[in-house]
Structure formats: structure tokens, C-alpha cells
Scaffold this motif. Structure first.
Motif, PDB file in Angstrom:
ATOM      1  N   PRO A  84       1.016  -1.372   0.076  1.00 14.98           N
ATOM      2  CA  PRO A  84      -0.089   0.149  -0.119  1.00 14.98           C
ATOM      3  C   PRO A  84       0.719   1.109  -0.253  1.00 14.98           C
ATOM      4  CG  PRO A  84       0.235  -0.986   2.426  1.00 14.98           C
ATOM      5  CD  PRO A  84       0.869  -1.982   1.835  1.00 14.98           C
ATOM      6  N   PHE A  85       1.679   0.904  -1.270  1.00 13.58           N
ATOM      7  CA  PHE A  85       2.515   2.823  -0.762  1.00 13.58           C
ATOM      8  C   PHE A  85       2.555   3.279  -2.186  1.00 13.58           C
ATOM      9  CE2 PHE A  85       4.728  -0.579   2.654  1.00 13.58           C
ATOM     10  CZ  PHE A  85       4.739   0.366   3.422  1.00 13.58           C
ATOM     11  N   ASP A  86       2.897   4.609  -2.165  1.00  8.32           N
ATOM     12  CA  ASP A  86       2.525   4.796  -3.630  1.00  8.32           C
ATOM     13  C   ASP A  86       3.608   4.331  -5.120  1.00  8.32           C
ATOM     14  OD1 ASP A  86       0.322   6.346  -3.275  1.00  8.32           O
ATOM     15  OD2 ASP A  86       1.297   7.949  -2.538  1.00  8.32           O
ATOM     16  N   SER A  87       4.096   4.648  -5.848  1.00  8.76           N
ATOM     17  CA  SER A  87       4.852   4.231  -6.699  1.00  8.76           C
ATOM     18  C   SER A  87       6.121   4.846  -6.575  1.00  8.76           C
ATOM     19  CB  SER A  87       4.527   4.016  -7.996  1.00  8.76           C
ATOM     20  OG  SER A  87       3.486   3.003  -8.889  1.00  8.76           O
ATOM     21  N   LYS A  88       7.113   4.393  -6.565  1.00  5.78           N
ATOM     22  CA  LYS A  88       8.476   5.211  -6.372  1.00  5.78           C
ATOM     23  C   LYS A  88       8.399   6.371  -5.755  1.00  5.78           C
ATOM     24  CE  LYS A  88       8.859   5.919 -11.780  1.00  5.78           C
ATOM     25  NZ  LYS A  88       9.290   6.579 -13.174  1.00  5.78           N
ATOM     26  N   SER A  89       8.354   5.864  -4.270  1.00  2.07           N
ATOM     27  CA  SER A  89       8.142   6.594  -3.497  1.00  2.07           C
ATOM     28  C   SER A  89       9.052   6.030  -1.950  1.00  2.07           C
ATOM     29  CB  SER A  89       6.530   6.455  -2.365  1.00  2.07           C
ATOM     30  OG  SER A  89       6.070   5.306  -2.023  1.00  2.07           O
ATOM     31  N   ASP A  91      13.240   4.993  -0.774  1.00  2.00           N
ATOM     32  CA  ASP A  91      14.824   5.472  -0.856  1.00  2.00           C
ATOM     33  C   ASP A  91      15.251   3.827  -0.711  1.00  2.00           C
ATOM     34  OD1 ASP A  91      14.841   8.551  -1.724  1.00  2.00           O
ATOM     35  OD2 ASP A  91      13.582   8.234  -0.104  1.00  2.00           O
ATOM     36  N   LEU A  92      14.681   2.913  -0.005  1.00  2.00           N
ATOM     37  CA  LEU A  92      15.514   1.682   0.939  1.00  2.00           C
ATOM     38  C   LEU A  92      14.175   0.668   1.182  1.00  2.00           C
ATOM     39  CD1 LEU A  92      17.259   0.398   1.607  1.00  2.00           C
ATOM     40  CD2 LEU A  92      17.636   1.797   3.828  1.00  2.00           C
ATOM     41  N   LEU A  93      14.408  -0.350   0.629  1.00  2.26           N
ATOM     42  CA  LEU A  93      12.711  -0.843   1.050  1.00  2.26           C
ATOM     43  C   LEU A  93      14.268  -2.598   1.865  1.00  2.26           C
ATOM     44  CD1 LEU A  93      10.480  -2.760   1.712  1.00  2.26           C
ATOM     45  CD2 LEU A  93      10.616  -3.647  -0.957  1.00  2.26           C
ATOM     46  N   LEU A  94      13.886  -3.076   2.683  1.00  2.00           N
ATOM     47  CA  LEU A  94      14.194  -4.157   3.412  1.00  2.00           C
ATOM     48  C   LEU A  94      13.432  -5.447   3.240  1.00  2.00           C
ATOM     49  CD1 LEU A  94      16.319  -2.432   4.801  1.00  2.00           C
ATOM     50  CD2 LEU A  94      16.268  -3.677   6.468  1.00  2.00           C
ATOM     51  N   MET A  95      13.388  -7.131   2.666  1.00  2.00           N
ATOM     52  CA  MET A  95      12.710  -8.211   2.451  1.00  2.00           C
ATOM     53  C   MET A  95      14.162  -9.086   3.598  1.00  2.00           C
ATOM     54  SD  MET A  95      10.687  -7.027  -0.923  1.00  2.00           S
ATOM     55  CE  MET A  95      11.768  -8.696  -1.812  1.00  2.00           C
ATOM     56  N   PRO A  96      13.832  -9.005   4.995  1.00  2.00           N
ATOM     57  CA  PRO A  96      14.504 -10.218   5.142  1.00  2.00           C
ATOM     58  C   PRO A  96      13.568 -11.518   4.917  1.00  2.00           C
ATOM     59  CG  PRO A  96      12.806  -9.152   6.827  1.00  2.00           C
ATOM     60  CD  PRO A  96      13.269  -8.219   5.465  1.00  2.00           C
ATOM     61  N   LEU A 109       8.361  -9.521  -5.521  1.00  2.00           N
ATOM     62  CA  LEU A 109       9.680  -8.238  -6.022  1.00  2.00           C
ATOM     63  C   LEU A 109       8.997  -7.078  -7.301  1.00  2.00           C
ATOM     64  CD1 LEU A 109      12.980  -8.612  -5.663  1.00  2.00           C
ATOM     65  CD2 LEU A 109      12.791 -10.143  -8.154  1.00  2.00           C
ATOM     66  N   ARG A 110       8.213  -7.877  -7.931  1.00  2.00           N
ATOM     67  CA  ARG A 110       7.742  -6.605  -9.189  1.00  2.00           C
ATOM     68  C   ARG A 110       6.920  -5.772  -7.490  1.00  2.00           C
ATOM     69  NH1 ARG A 110       4.256  -9.552 -11.095  1.00  2.00           N
ATOM     70  NH2 ARG A 110       5.805 -10.104 -12.780  1.00  2.00           N
ATOM     71  N   GLU A 111       6.611  -5.285  -7.124  1.00  2.00           N
ATOM     72  CA  GLU A 111       5.568  -4.582  -6.089  1.00  2.00           C
ATOM     73  C   GLU A 111       7.649  -4.100  -5.027  1.00  2.00           C
ATOM     74  OE1 GLU A 111       2.184  -3.912  -4.857  1.00  2.00           O
ATOM     75  OE2 GLU A 111       2.535  -4.351  -6.667  1.00  2.00           O
ATOM     76  N   ALA A 112       7.831  -4.411  -4.842  1.00  2.00           N
ATOM     77  CA  ALA A 112       9.794  -3.674  -3.877  1.00  2.00           C
ATOM     78  C   ALA A 112      10.022  -2.818  -5.190  1.00  2.00           C
ATOM     79  CB  ALA A 112      10.065  -5.094  -4.617  1.00  2.00           C
ATOM     80  N   GLU A 113       9.736  -3.682  -7.085  1.00  2.00           N
ATOM     81  CA  GLU A 113      11.122  -2.769  -7.351  1.00  2.00           C
ATOM     82  C   GLU A 113       9.444  -1.370  -7.896  1.00  2.00           C
ATOM     83  OE1 GLU A 113      10.564  -0.594 -11.953  1.00  2.00           O
ATOM     84  OE2 GLU A 113       9.134  -1.828 -11.343  1.00  2.00           O
ATOM     85  N   ARG A 114       8.170  -1.558  -8.004  1.00  2.00           N
ATOM     86  CA  ARG A 114       7.587  -0.628  -8.100  1.00  2.00           C
ATOM     87  C   ARG A 114       7.460   0.398  -7.273  1.00  2.00           C
ATOM     88  NH1 ARG A 114       2.912   1.095  -6.056  1.00  2.00           N
ATOM     89  NH2 ARG A 114       2.321  -0.359  -4.391  1.00  2.00           N
TER      90      ARG A 114
END
Length: 256
Positions: A84-89, A91-96, A109-114
Motif C-alpha cells: 500500500p505504498f505509492d509508486s516511486k515513493s 528510498d530503501l526497502l528491506l525484505m528479510p 519482487l515486482r512490487e518492491a521494484e514499483r
């Protein structure tokens, strides 16, 4: 369809990290990886997706930290496959281990890129299927954490990232010892941690990856610094230099 295999899977994995001796050993290694990976990443917004009981953003200096996942203690309770985050919003995303405990790892992974900004950073960890940990899945019951995870290999993961314009900038391998449940057995195999980094790095039980989002058609334009050219000085003829004369003047001189 929900992205998670079971709503309790990630919570069970978080409990396993805290309660078991093997899990605690792995948690210490992954905490050290995240602390080092995020220390020099800057921006305005950072989000940790999953395992919110453990602060893997602790060493990051971005002013706004958010914690998301299906855990009720998360700041944002959400499905990892539909963030539930805007696209290109971000700077850093952690996915443990976010790709390990989902039925749709490629969609996650596609959502992480978005949601990442161009040049934003993605930092994740996952289990390596081509390791002693991967082989242990044949021995342990597959319906128990962490052996019920997907165990996505690094080659497959990097292929997905390439398609999504996520460029891998660093890869770290950890947990070379066999996944023994007892701490004394782990201590006896401690020598394998040092030897593994030099002898068989890609056979580690867990990997950590740092990637940057590249924007297609985007290029950083750097200034072209050039030395200033010296001003041209006016040429002044000296007194003893001969002056050119035209052809008419030369003929008149010869007739005289």
C-alpha cells in the motif's frame, strides 16, 4: 489470492529465530549483514517488510522508518504482494526472507521494484537451496519453519531482478555450518564459517543481496569541466618588420 502460504508462517519463523539456538545464531549473522548494508544508504523514507520484531533498520540514518507485513505488530499490515505504498515513493526497502515465505515471490519482487524510487536500494536475505541447509529439507519435515520456505537460488533471483531493472551491487553469503539444532554442535563447526568464505562461498545456507533500481532511459548528466582558454593577445608588428605592398605600388616603383 493471498501471497502468504499461511498467515502464521512469518510469525512462526520470527519465533524460531528467537527461541531456537540455530535460529539465534542465524539472527546474529543477518543482523550484522543488515547493519553493514544499510549504514551508508541515504534518503527520506525506508521500510522493512516482514520480521518487524527485529529492527534491521537500526543502523540506517534515513529520518523516516516504517515497518510493514502481515504481523499485527507492524505499522502497516499488508500483503507483501500488494504493497500500500505509492509508486516511486521509497528510498530503501528491506525484505528479510520475504521471498522465502510467499506463494508469489516474483510478484513480491515486482512490487518492491514499483515502490522504489529510481536509484533506490533493495536489501534482502534468503535461503540458498544449493547448500547444507537446502539438503536438510529432505531430512526435516517440510511443514515446519524454516524448511517450508521457497529457498529461491541466487541465480534465479538475479534473473528476476534483471527483468525488473534491479541491478545487484553486492552479495554476501553466510551460515556455512550444517544446520545443527544444538549450540555445542554449531560451535564445533565454527571453523567452517571462516573456511567457507574462501573455499565454497556460494554453498552458504543464507545469502544477502543489495540491489539498486535503474531507470530505463535515465542517465545522470555530469558537468564537463574544462580549463579556461587564455585570451588571444593582439599581434603588434614591430618596426623592423617588412610591410606587404600591393602589385600596383610595386609597378610604379619599377618605372621610376
Amino acid at each position: 489470492m493471498s501471497a502468504m502460504m499461511y498467515p502464521e508462517t512469518m510469525e512462526e519463523f520470527a519465533d524460531w529465530l528467537a527461541s531456537s539456538e540455530l535460529g539465534h545464531d542465524l539472527l546474529c549473522r543477518e543482523q550484522a549483514f543488515f547493519d553493514h548494508a544499510v549504514a551508508d544508504i541515504f534518503g527520506f523514507r525506508a521500510v522493512q517488510l516482514g520480521l518487524v520484531d527485529y529492527d534491521f533498520l537500526a543502523c540506517n540514518r534515513i529520518p523516516w522508518h516504517g515497518y510493514a507485513g502481515m504481523d499485527g505488530q507492524a505499522d502497516v499490515v499488508c500483503d507483501p504482494a500488494y504493497l500500500p505504498f505509492d509508486s516511486k515513493s521509497l528510498d530503501l526497502l528491506l525484505m528479510p526472507h520475504a521471498l522465502d515465505f510467499t506463494s508469489e515471490p516474483h510478484q513480491v519482487l515486482r512490487e518492491a521494484e514499483r515502490v522504489l524510487l529510481p536509484e533506490g536500494r533493495l536489501v534482502l536475505t534468503g535461503f540458498n537451496p544449493f547448500s547444507l541447509w537446502g539438503a536438510s529439507r529432505l531430512v526435516y519435515r517440510r511443514n515446519r519453519v524454516p524448511w517450508c520456505g521457497n529457498f529461491v537460488g541466487t541465480s534465479r533471483l538475479k534473473d528476476w531482478m534483471t527483468l525488473l531493472q534491479l541491478e545487484t551491487t553486492a552479495t554476501r553469503f553466510m551460515a556455512y555450518s550444517p544446520p545443527f539444532a544444538r549450540a555445542d554442535w554449531l560451535a564445533r563447526c565454527r571453523f567452517m564459517e571462516q573456511a567457507g568464505e574462501y573455499c565454497w562461498p556460494q554453498l552458504a545456507g543464507v545469502y544477502g543481496v543489495v540491489a539498486v533500481k535503474r531507470q530505463r532511459g535515465m542517465r545522470l548528466i555530469m558537468p564537463r569541466w574544462q580549463r579556461a582558454k587564455p585570451a588571444r593577445s593582439l599581434a603588434v608588428a614591430s618596426g623592423n618588420e617588412r610591410q606587404p605592398i600591393n602589385r600596383t605600388q610595386a609597378n610604379e616603383t619599377s618605372h621610376e
